[in-house]
Motif scaffolding. Structure first.
Motif, PDB file in Angstrom:
ATOM      1  N   ASP A 135       0.841  -1.211   0.000  1.00 16.60           N
ATOM      2  CA  ASP A 135       0.000   0.000   0.000  1.00 16.60           C
ATOM      3  C   ASP A 135       0.868   1.250   0.000  1.00 16.60           C
ATOM      4  O   ASP A 135       0.592   2.214  -0.725  1.00 16.60           O
ATOM      5  CB  ASP A 135      -0.928   0.018   1.219  1.00 16.60           C
ATOM      6  N   ARG A 136       1.935   1.240   0.801  1.00 18.02           N
ATOM      7  CA  ARG A 136       2.846   2.393   0.861  1.00 18.02           C
ATOM      8  C   ARG A 136       3.530   2.610  -0.486  1.00 18.02           C
ATOM      9  O   ARG A 136       3.697   3.740  -0.945  1.00 18.02           O
ATOM     10  CB  ARG A 136       3.880   2.186   1.968  1.00 18.02           C
TER      11      ARG A 136
ATOM     12  N   GLU B 174       1.094   4.340  -2.785  1.00 21.28           N
ATOM     13  CA  GLU B 174       0.851   5.704  -2.303  1.00 21.28           C
ATOM     14  C   GLU B 174       2.033   6.612  -2.648  1.00 21.28           C
ATOM     15  O   GLU B 174       1.866   7.704  -3.190  1.00 21.28           O
ATOM     16  CB  GLU B 174       0.617   5.699  -0.795  1.00 21.28           C
TER      17      GLU B 174
END
Length: 105
Positions: free
Chosen positions: A8-9, A12
């Motif tokens: 997810d990071r 992002e």
């Protein structure tokens, strides 16, 4: 940090204008494969990243796949064939950095 959080990071940070946090998530000797070309180490990854158009990522799925983790994401932006679904295979170090990233159709 779990593998899902690392992935997810990654997505992002890939859309942020400040690219230093994006590069900090890779090991110094990381390997990124994209469009059949391998990029070894942070400097080659930096050069590769400057050629990648600004896009939007929508993660569709994420699963364990042996030694790594595979995420499927829809990528959309100003490029021919947009949107497209791509597979992102990640291998991470115990401290949560990306050692291998393979992007494939």
């Amino acid at each position: 940090m779990t593998e899902s959080q690392i992935i997810d990071r990654y997505f992002e940070l890939a859309t942020q204008t400040d690219s230093e946090p994006y590069f900090a998530q890779f090991t110094p000797d990381a390997v990124v494969e994209d469009e059949g070309h391998e990029h070894h180490g942070i400097e080659e990854i930096r050069r590769w990243r400057t050629e990648v158009p600004q896009v939007h990522y929508a993660v569709l799925s994420s699963v364990d796949s042996g030694a790594g983790h595979t995420a499927t994401a829809q990528i959309s932006g100003d490029f021919p064939g947009s949107p497209v679904n791509l597979s992102f295979y990640f291998e991470m170090t115990p401290d949560g950095r990306i050692a291998v990233l393979r992007i494939r159709v």
